[in-house]
Design a protein around this motif. Structure first.
Motif, short mmCIF file in Angstrom:
data_model
loop_
_atom_site.label_atom_id
_atom_site.label_comp_id
_atom_site.label_asym_id
_atom_site.label_seq_id
_atom_site.Cartn_x
_atom_site.Cartn_y
_atom_site.Cartn_z
N LYS A 70 0.82 -1.21 0.00
CA LYS A 70 0.00 0.00 0.00
C LYS A 70 0.86 1.27 0.00
O LYS A 70 0.49 2.29 -0.58
N LEU A 71 2.01 1.22 0.65
CA LEU A 71 2.93 2.35 0.57
C LEU A 71 3.34 2.61 -0.87
O LEU A 71 3.41 3.77 -1.31
N MET A 72 3.61 1.53 -1.61
CA MET A 72 4.06 1.67 -3.00
C MET A 72 2.95 2.19 -3.90
O MET A 72 3.22 2.90 -4.89
N GLU A 73 1.71 1.82 -3.60
CA GLU A 73 0.60 2.27 -4.44
C GLU A 73 0.28 3.74 -4.25
O GLU A 73 -0.52 4.31 -5.01
N ARG A 74 0.90 4.38 -3.27
CA ARG A 74 0.67 5.80 -3.01
C ARG A 74 1.92 6.64 -3.28
O ARG A 74 2.03 7.77 -2.81
N ARG A 75 2.85 6.06 -4.02
CA ARG A 75 4.06 6.77 -4.41
C ARG A 75 4.26 6.64 -5.92
O ARG A 75 3.78 5.69 -6.52
N THR A 76 4.97 7.59 -6.51
CA THR A 76 5.24 7.50 -7.94
C THR A 76 6.14 6.30 -8.20
O THR A 76 6.77 5.75 -7.29
N TRP A 77 6.23 5.94 -9.47
CA TRP A 77 6.97 4.72 -9.83
C TRP A 77 8.41 4.79 -9.35
O TRP A 77 8.93 3.82 -8.81
N ILE A 78 9.06 5.94 -9.55
CA ILE A 78 10.47 6.02 -9.20
C ILE A 78 10.67 6.15 -7.69
O ILE A 78 11.71 5.77 -7.15
N GLN A 79 9.69 6.69 -6.97
CA GLN A 79 9.82 6.86 -5.52
C GLN A 79 9.80 5.53 -4.78
O GLN A 79 10.15 5.49 -3.60
N ASN A 80 9.42 4.46 -5.45
CA ASN A 80 9.31 3.16 -4.78
C ASN A 80 10.64 2.43 -4.65
O ASN A 80 10.71 1.41 -3.95
N PHE A 81 11.68 2.90 -5.31
CA PHE A 81 12.93 2.15 -5.23
C PHE A 81 13.55 2.16 -3.83
O PHE A 81 14.09 1.13 -3.40
#
Length: 390
Positions: A70-81
């Motif tokens: 859920k953290l990743m679904e609320r961040r942009t694609w690059i912010q998830n790294f």
């Protein structure tokens, strides 16, 4: 020694489990953890004992409260790294690779040849470092703390190399969509070979001191046997699966990166107990060293290591879904990624081996086990709680 519990001592069974009456004073509840030894991490086992024998086991997580998906679904694609690295701390590179590979497939990006080789090198170095941490934990769980000191030291030598390669010792953020952030520094290959020789020497000593140790063998042979019928029913993968003779490895069955150009065989065992799982992983450590040397010999030294990307701060991945998988240290790991064409992932689901190994497998294996062997049994399944609290 793994054996069926003495059911004659139980007054009543419901769904195959004893009805535990703590007021009868025949049973006692004992909490094993949570603690942070580095292998089993922040999780807990709620054990019910009859004497020294475990008659019921329940795995408890929730001490981390991560919620990665859920953290990743609320961040942009690059912010998830920076996020994916935390999902399995002792081996973050596999999360980096799978997330990057999933985005590449959705966006139609093909990493350069040199990047594919460097990624494979990074993953095999990570596999070796993770196995070193695990091996020390397995020895320590049975009272041999010296080996843990040795393996942590040699893992640090590998972390030094990761720092040279990526700029970070634990969390690297090195594999990005389109390739890797940089090539290898000057003299890296020579320093890596020196560390490999150190690890090989260490493994020879561990073979004598641990694998040939009569006390270790007496406590692990016959403990925690995984039957072949359990493999598919419980979703068991990796060394836990291969220790009972089943030849499955994502690197061979569904080749990715450059594994189809490397020469290696799937390592299996037969006994499927704690000792055999230790032996399979020990042999896979030697295999890691061999694969690293093959990669260093064959990989290109020049050429691009990254494909150009659009503005990542405003990057919209085309709509679609994909599932990518790889063989991490503990078995099959996969990422299911869905894009709706926006700046954010629509859905991300991470499939790691820890969930099945720590819950149904551990809870079944613990029944009938002596309390003194619970730690060693748990470590032999090689689970990471952050991967469960995803």
């Amino acid at each position: 020694m793994m054996s069926a519990p003495d059911r004659s001592r139980y007054p009543e069974l419901v769904d195959g489990k004893p009805v535990v009456d703590l007021d009868s004073e025949k049973y006692v509840k004992l909490w094993h953890g949570p603690q942070h030894p580095g292998i089993t991490g922040n999780m807990s086992l709620e054990l019910t004992l009859c004497g020294d024998e475990v008659v019921e086991c329940k795995t408890h997580v929730g001490y981390l409260h991560r919620g990665f998906e859920k953290l990743m679904e609320r961040r942009t694609w690059i912010q998830n790294f920076p996020v994916v690295c935390r999902i399995a701390v002792p081996e973050p590179a596999f999360n980096e690779y799978l997330y990057a590979a999933g985005l590449e497939e959705l966006a139609g990006i093909e990493p350069p040849e040199r990047a594919q080789w460097i990624r494979t090198l990074n993953l095999e170095m990570m596999r070796l470092a993770s196995f070193l941490a695990w091996l020390g934990g397995q020895a320590g769980a049975f009272g041999n703390g010296t080996i843990g000191q040795w393996t942590v030291t040699h893992r640090d030598y590998l972390l030094d190399l990761f720092e040279e390669m990526t700029g970070g010792r634990i969390y690297h953020m090195y594999m990005l969509p389109g390739g890797v952030r940089s090539g290898l520094p000057d003299g890296f290959e020579e320093r890596l070979e020196a560390v490999l020789k150190r690890v090989e020497k260490l493994l020879k000593e561990i073979k004598l001191i641990l694998l040939h140790n009569s006390v270790f063998k007496a406590r692990t042979v016959g403990l925690g046997i995984i039957d072949r019928e359990m493999i598919d029913r419980y979703g068991i993968t990796g060394p836990n699966q291969r220790a009972c003779g089943i030849k499955r490895d994502v690197r061979k069955d569904y080749p990715y990166l450059v594994y189809d150009r490397l020469d290696f065989e799937i390592i299996t065992g037969t006994a499927s107990d704690v000792y055999e799982r230790t032996l399979v992983r020990y042999r896979e450590m030697h295999q890691c060293i061999d694969l690293i040397r093959q990669i260093l010999e064959r990989m290109p030294r020049d050429g691009p290591f990254h494909e150009p990307l659009p503005n990542v701060l405003h990057w919209k991945i085309p709509p679609g879904e994909t599932y990518v998988k790889a063989e991490c240290t503990r078995g099959e790991k996969g990422y299911y990624i869905v894009s709706d064409g926006s700046l954010y992932p629509r859905r991300i689901c991470i499939r790691g081996p820890s969930y099945t190994h720590a819950f149904p497998v551990m809870e079944k294996m613990a029944i009938g086990t002596d309390i003194a062997d619970i730690a060693g049994l748990m470590v032999s399944l090689h689970t990471y709680p952050p991967e469960i609290e995803r």
